[in-house]
Design an enzyme around this catalytic site. Structure first.
Site, PDB file in Angstrom:
ATOM      1  N   LEU A 136       0.873  -1.165   0.000  1.00  0.00           N
ATOM      2  CA  LEU A 136       0.000   0.000   0.000  1.00  0.00           C
ATOM      3  C   LEU A 136       0.909   1.213   0.000  1.00  0.00           C
ATOM      4  CD1 LEU A 136      -2.757  -0.845   2.679  1.00  0.00           C
ATOM      5  CD2 LEU A 136      -2.981  -0.926   0.193  1.00  0.00           C
ATOM      6  N   ASP A 137       0.541   2.236  -0.753  1.00  0.00           N
ATOM      7  CA  ASP A 137       1.327   3.466  -0.742  1.00  0.00           C
ATOM      8  C   ASP A 137       1.420   4.020   0.674  1.00  0.00           C
ATOM      9  OD1 ASP A 137       1.704   3.360  -3.460  1.00  0.00           O
ATOM     10  OD2 ASP A 137       0.037   4.708  -3.933  1.00  0.00           O
ATOM     11  N   LYS A 138       2.451   4.782   0.931  1.00  0.00           N
ATOM     12  CA  LYS A 138       2.684   5.321   2.261  1.00  0.00           C
ATOM     13  C   LYS A 138       1.462   6.047   2.817  1.00  0.00           C
ATOM     14  CE  LYS A 138       5.836   8.401   4.790  1.00  0.00           C
ATOM     15  NZ  LYS A 138       7.043   9.260   4.688  1.00  0.00           N
ATOM     16  N   THR A 151      -1.670   5.709   1.871  1.00  0.00           N
ATOM     17  CA  THR A 151      -2.901   4.916   1.825  1.00  0.00           C
ATOM     18  C   THR A 151      -3.049   4.115   3.102  1.00  0.00           C
ATOM     19  OG1 THR A 151      -2.709   4.716  -0.584  1.00  0.00           O
ATOM     20  CG2 THR A 151      -4.168   3.167   0.530  1.00  0.00           C
TER      21      THR A 151
END
Length: 275
Positions: A105-107, A109
């Site tokens: 997951l993106d930072k 998100t």
């Protein structure tokens, strides 16, 4: 994660600093328990005393790896997998935890993130993702009134620069096909709350596809910095949340259905949009 104490925070207590600069989703009680678990360092040395006051320019390092139920919210756990409710602003790498991340997951998100407890479990989960047998559901706050209320976006995604990707309706050398289903849950002229189902798992796919539709995700300063300032409030982070995961357990054959509650900051942003 690492932060340097600014001059105006001189003499602040460590838990207060952690809550303010690392994640407000964790209470001070949880931050104190994190310190007791030897996962907070001040200037390279483990600090366990929450009463200590910091000095300006001290360097604070925090290991937020989800190593047990004593910290953070566990959404699911068995002998093979650990699904953790990742707060926004935290980036986990392969070396930050004793478990093995099965996806990313993106930072910025938040939401459900799967870890495997051994290499065999990791391999089987990788296979499920490759076969598109893990159903993922996200919620996002996007700019403006999204119309039509549901649809599917298909494109080709390729790397344009070192940290940037691009979406195109035409194939491009080294591009990969991407597909996202969307449906609007709530809508106003100020913004829309959208449910997203990625059928593929390309890097930044949801960011790019919502941008393709002309309704970028609020807080997407990476791709839509200028449009973020058109929002009814200044977005403090990317308002994208991994809300659900569903798959057939590769070892037990049972269906695993995990739901991640909407974070407080996300809920507050929704209220601001639809007040």
């Amino acid at each position: 994660m690492e932060r340097k104490v600014p001059l105006h925070e001189d003499q602040v207590r460590i838990p207060v600093f952690l809550e303010k600069y690392f994640s407000k989703d964790f209470s001070r009680k949880k931050w104190k328990r994190l310190m007791e678990a030897n996962r907070v360092r001040v200037n390279g040395k483990v600090e366990r005393f929450s009463s200590r006051r910091l000095s300006a320019y001290d360097e604070i390092q925090v290991d937020l790896a989800p190593e047990g139920k004593d910290f953070g919210q566990v959404l699911y756990e068995d002998s093979f997998y650990y699904i953790w409710n990742k707060p926004p602003g935290i980036l986990f790498t392969d070396t930050s935890t004793r478990y093995l991340p099965a996806h990313r997951l993106d930072k910025e998100t938040s939401g459900a993130l799967i870890y495997a407890k051994n290499p065999s479990a990791l391999e089987k989960m990788f296979f499920l993702f490759q076969q598109r047998k893990v159903d993922k559901g996200y919620i996002a706050l996007v700019l403006g009134a999204l119309n039509p209320k549901s649809g599917i976006r298909k494109s080709y995604i390729f790397k344009e620069k070192e940290r940037y990707f691009r979406s195109s309706t035409c194939p491009h050398p080294c591009s990969k096909s991407a597909e996202t289903l969307w449906s609007v849950r709530k809508c106003s002229s100020r913004g829309s709350l959208v449910y997203l189902q990625p059928k593929t798992g390309r890097t930044h796919q949801l960011r790019l596809h919502m941008g393709d539709l002309g309704h970028p995700i609020l807080g997407d300063y990476h791709y839509h910095k200028s449009r973020c300032f058109q929002a009814p409030f200044v977005p403090k982070r990317l308002y994208l949340h991994a809300q659900s995961l569903r798959f057939i357990h590769p070892f037990t054959g049972e269906q695993v259905d995990v739901q991640s509650p909407m974070p407080k900051d996300f809920s507050k942003a929704v209220d601001q949009i639809f007040e």
